[in-house]
Enzyme design. Structure first.
Site, short mmCIF file in Angstrom:
data_model
loop_
_atom_site.label_atom_id
_atom_site.label_comp_id
_atom_site.label_asym_id
_atom_site.label_seq_id
_atom_site.Cartn_x
_atom_site.Cartn_y
_atom_site.Cartn_z
N ARG A 172 0.81 -1.23 0.00
CA ARG A 172 0.00 0.00 0.00
C ARG A 172 0.84 1.28 0.00
O ARG A 172 0.59 2.20 -0.79
CB ARG A 172 -0.90 0.05 1.25
CG ARG A 172 -2.20 -0.64 1.11
CD ARG A 172 -2.59 -1.23 2.44
NE ARG A 172 -1.63 -2.27 2.76
CZ ARG A 172 -1.76 -3.53 2.36
NH1 ARG A 172 -2.83 -3.90 1.74
NH2 ARG A 172 -0.84 -4.44 2.62
N THR A 173 1.78 1.38 0.92
CA THR A 173 2.44 2.67 1.11
C THR A 173 3.25 3.05 -0.13
O THR A 173 3.12 4.16 -0.65
CB THR A 173 3.32 2.63 2.37
OG1 THR A 173 2.55 2.10 3.44
CG2 THR A 173 3.82 4.01 2.74
N LYS A 230 25.80 -3.19 -0.34
CA LYS A 230 27.27 -3.14 -0.32
C LYS A 230 27.78 -2.38 0.89
O LYS A 230 28.98 -2.13 1.02
CB LYS A 230 27.78 -2.46 -1.59
CG LYS A 230 27.42 -3.19 -2.87
CD LYS A 230 28.03 -2.48 -4.07
CE LYS A 230 26.96 -2.07 -5.06
NZ LYS A 230 27.46 -1.18 -6.10
N ARG A 259 11.00 3.98 3.61
CA ARG A 259 10.67 3.00 4.65
C ARG A 259 11.94 2.25 5.00
O ARG A 259 12.72 1.88 4.11
CB ARG A 259 9.60 2.02 4.16
CG ARG A 259 9.40 0.85 5.12
CD ARG A 259 8.21 0.01 4.78
NE ARG A 259 6.96 0.73 5.03
CZ ARG A 259 5.76 0.19 4.93
NH1 ARG A 259 5.63 -1.09 4.60
NH2 ARG A 259 4.67 0.91 5.17
N HIS A 282 4.62 5.70 11.70
CA HIS A 282 4.16 5.57 10.31
C HIS A 282 3.20 6.73 10.05
O HIS A 282 1.99 6.54 9.94
CB HIS A 282 3.49 4.20 10.13
CG HIS A 282 3.24 3.79 8.71
ND1 HIS A 282 3.34 4.67 7.63
CD2 HIS A 282 2.88 2.58 8.17
CE1 HIS A 282 3.06 4.01 6.51
NE2 HIS A 282 2.77 2.74 6.82
#
Ligand code: CP
Length: 304
Positions: free
Chosen positions: A51-52, A80, A101, A129
């Site tokens: 969703r986000t 890396k 995120r 959030h």
């Protein structure tokens, strides 16, 4: 230049503005179709999302802008060993705004301190959030027409559920909001949220393990998933994962105008039979999230 890392980065007046803007976008989408022409959003997702990430990307496309997307940390130079700070400096060379995120609490804050473009926290570990909260607020506004004088039940994983922490922060600034905190003992709300937000604002709250006993008093029931990815021990997750399963039978004593919410994804917490209930609002939240992210992108890019 402003970033949004915590929902408290936005004042109550700004939340009202964003809700009003989102409602105007819903009513007049064509007015907004070219507002971000020539602008680029980078979505940097170091954790899974449906969703986000996709609603941020849909939001930018619907504003006429473009998107640079990183959905798998393993395919980026983070694999890396590149730092979040260096990643943020690098992406600032390509994009006008970043949504990030990350599994580590505070990573989007570090990104915002090093980027030269606005950074939006799209979920950091078990912490916050804020854009899910924007989706939740538009849903509450459209369903209830108010943020004050409500009793909000929050049920499930209140310890690791970052959407709960951000929603409590946002609602703590309104009058006469009562929180009913429903969770197993092991998944209670962290004390920093309880002390620094609920108690500091003198808000009424109760804690219980029993959903059915509090059902009749709730205006909003916000169900959450037990966050498997935050557990250290699979045995504990398996023991706790089905602590609460909402069914039509359990809703028999609920208010007729209860608003049933869930940030999704759901696993078992809400039986699919509840989807037919007119009080189920969780797929409305999904759509509202796109409109609120459009409003937020416009605000942070200072597009009139
Ligand atoms: N609600 C939410 O954050 O969903 P995703 O994990 O699918 O983005």
């Amino acid at each position: 230049m402003r970033s949004v890392i915590d929902i408290l980065d936005l004042s109550v007046e700004e939340l009202d503005e964003l809700v009003a803007c989102a409602k105007d976008i819903i009513a007049n989408p064509s007015k907004y179709a070219h507002k971000c022409a020539g602008k680029k959003l980078a979505t940097l997702f170091f954790e899974p999302s449906t969703r986000t990430r996709l609603s941020f990307e849909a939001a930018m496309y619907e504003l006429g802008g473009n998107v640079l997307s990183m959905s798998d940390a393993k395919s980026s130079s983070a694999a890396k060993g590149e730092s979040v700070a260096d990643t943020a400096k690098t992406i600032s060379c390509y994009a006008d705004i970043i949504a990030m995120r990350h599994p580590k609490e505070g990573a989007p804050l570090v990104a915002s301190m090093n980027a030269s473009v606005p950074v939006i926290n799209a979920g950091d570990g078990g912490h916050n959030h804020p854009t899910q909260t924007l989706a939740d607020l538009l849903t509450i506004s459209r369903e209830k027409g108010r943020f004050d004088n409500i009793t909000v039940g929050l049920c499930g994983d209140l310890k690791f559920g970052r959407t709960v922490h951000s929603l409590i922060s946002a609602l703590s600034r309104y009058e006469n909001v009562k929180f009913v905190l429903i969770s197993p003992e092991e998944l209670k709300l962290p004390s920093y949220v309880k002390k620094d937000i609920i108690q500091k604002n003198n808000l009424e709250y109760v804690q219980t393990t029993d959903l059915e006993s509090v059902m009749p008093e709730l205006d909003i029931l916000y169900m959450t998933r037990v966050q498997r990815e935050r557990f250290f021990n699979e045995e504990d997750y398996l023991r706790l994962k089905d602590s609460y399963i909402l069914t039509p039978e359990k809703l028999e004593t609920a208010k007729k105008d209860l608003c049933i919410m869930h940030p999704l994804p759901r696993v078992n917490e809400i039986s699919v039979a509840v989807d037919e209930d007119p009080r189920a609002c969780y797929f409305d939240q999904v759509l509202n999230g796109k409109y609120m992210r459009m409003a937020l992108i416009l605000k942070l890019l200072e597009v009139k």
